[in-house]
Write a protein that holds these residues in place. Structure first.
Motif, mmCIF file in Angstrom:
data_model
loop_
_atom_site.group_PDB
_atom_site.id
_atom_site.type_symbol
_atom_site.label_atom_id
_atom_site.label_comp_id
_atom_site.label_asym_id
_atom_site.label_seq_id
_atom_site.Cartn_x
_atom_site.Cartn_y
_atom_site.Cartn_z
ATOM 1 N N ILE A 163 0.843 -1.206 0.000
ATOM 2 C CA ILE A 163 0.000 0.000 0.000
ATOM 3 C C ILE A 163 0.874 1.250 0.000
ATOM 4 O O ILE A 163 0.595 2.214 -0.716
ATOM 5 N N ILE A 164 1.947 1.230 0.784
ATOM 6 C CA ILE A 164 2.866 2.365 0.819
ATOM 7 C C ILE A 164 3.505 2.563 -0.555
ATOM 8 O O ILE A 164 3.605 3.688 -1.052
ATOM 9 N N ALA A 165 3.917 1.475 -1.183
ATOM 10 C CA ALA A 165 4.511 1.560 -2.518
ATOM 11 C C ALA A 165 3.500 2.102 -3.521
ATOM 12 O O ALA A 165 3.851 2.925 -4.387
ATOM 13 N N ASP A 166 2.240 1.683 -3.414
ATOM 14 C CA ASP A 166 1.207 2.183 -4.321
ATOM 15 C C ASP A 166 0.961 3.679 -4.121
ATOM 16 O O ASP A 166 0.774 4.421 -5.087
ATOM 17 N N LEU A 167 0.954 4.128 -2.866
ATOM 18 C CA LEU A 167 0.782 5.557 -2.585
ATOM 19 C C LEU A 167 1.964 6.368 -3.118
ATOM 20 O O LEU A 167 1.775 7.468 -3.653
ATOM 21 N N LEU A 168 3.163 5.844 -2.982
ATOM 22 C CA LEU A 168 4.334 6.519 -3.521
ATOM 23 C C LEU A 168 4.273 6.585 -5.046
ATOM 24 O O LEU A 168 4.631 7.592 -5.654
ATOM 25 N N VAL A 216 11.828 8.986 -4.505
ATOM 26 C CA VAL A 216 10.561 8.246 -4.380
ATOM 27 C C VAL A 216 10.628 6.944 -5.158
ATOM 28 O O VAL A 216 10.129 5.903 -4.695
ATOM 29 N N ASP A 217 11.260 6.959 -6.322
ATOM 30 C CA ASP A 217 11.414 5.737 -7.099
ATOM 31 C C ASP A 217 12.245 4.697 -6.334
ATOM 32 O O ASP A 217 11.906 3.502 -6.336
ATOM 33 N N VAL A 218 13.293 5.128 -5.675
ATOM 34 C CA VAL A 218 14.102 4.218 -4.851
ATOM 35 C C VAL A 218 13.257 3.684 -3.696
ATOM 36 O O VAL A 218 13.302 2.484 -3.383
ATOM 37 N N LEU A 219 12.471 4.540 -3.064
ATOM 38 C CA LEU A 219 11.611 4.079 -1.966
ATOM 39 C C LEU A 219 10.578 3.064 -2.444
ATOM 40 O O LEU A 219 10.279 2.092 -1.735
ATOM 41 N N ILE A 220 10.052 3.257 -3.631
ATOM 42 C CA ILE A 220 9.096 2.288 -4.174
ATOM 43 C C ILE A 220 9.758 0.935 -4.340
ATOM 44 O O ILE A 220 9.191 -0.102 -3.990
ATOM 45 N N SER A 221 10.978 0.930 -4.861
ATOM 46 C CA SER A 221 11.666 -0.351 -5.052
ATOM 47 C C SER A 221 12.005 -1.003 -3.714
ATOM 48 O O SER A 221 12.045 -2.239 -3.628
ATOM 49 N N VAL A 222 12.206 -0.220 -2.675
ATOM 50 C CA VAL A 222 12.465 -0.782 -1.335
ATOM 51 C C VAL A 222 11.206 -1.417 -0.763
ATOM 52 O O VAL A 222 11.255 -2.496 -0.174
ATOM 53 N N PHE A 223 10.054 -0.760 -0.959
ATOM 54 C CA PHE A 223 8.811 -1.239 -0.382
ATOM 55 C C PHE A 223 8.148 -2.353 -1.188
ATOM 56 O O PHE A 223 7.223 -2.996 -0.718
#
Length: 88
Positions: free
Chosen positions: A4-9, A80-87
């Motif tokens: 869900i966090i990745a989707d919001l990002l 944000v793209d890096v955070l998406i790949s982390v989540f």
């Protein structure tokens, strides 16, 4: 939960791209004050500016000729793209 966090990002990235593209149109100053584009730009600005403002304090716009090139959008996009790949 992490999905869900990745989707919001990811949704924020879409908003950030739309904000960037609409900023090209609003800079020209040829739109009416009550234009729907201006109204959408205000909503997107309310979402994006709280994130972009601190980055602009660290990385001010770069002067290219007579134009200031704002790199804060690019920096936030990459983070944000890096955070998406982390989540994910």
């Amino acid at each position: 939960m992490l999905g869900i966090i990745a989707d919001l990002l990811y949704l924020f990235l879409i908003v950030l791209i739309a904000y960037s593209i609409l900023s090209w149109f609003t800079v020209s100053g040829r739109l009416a004050y009550d234009s729907p584009v201006i109204k959408i730009q205000r909503v997107l600005s309310a979402i994006c500016e709280p994130v972009l403002r601190p980055v602009r304090r660290i990385i001010p716009p770069v002067r290219v000729g007579g134009v200031g090139l704002d790199l804060s959008v690019l920096v936030v996009f990459v983070v944000v793209d890096v955070l998406i790949s982390v989540f994910r």
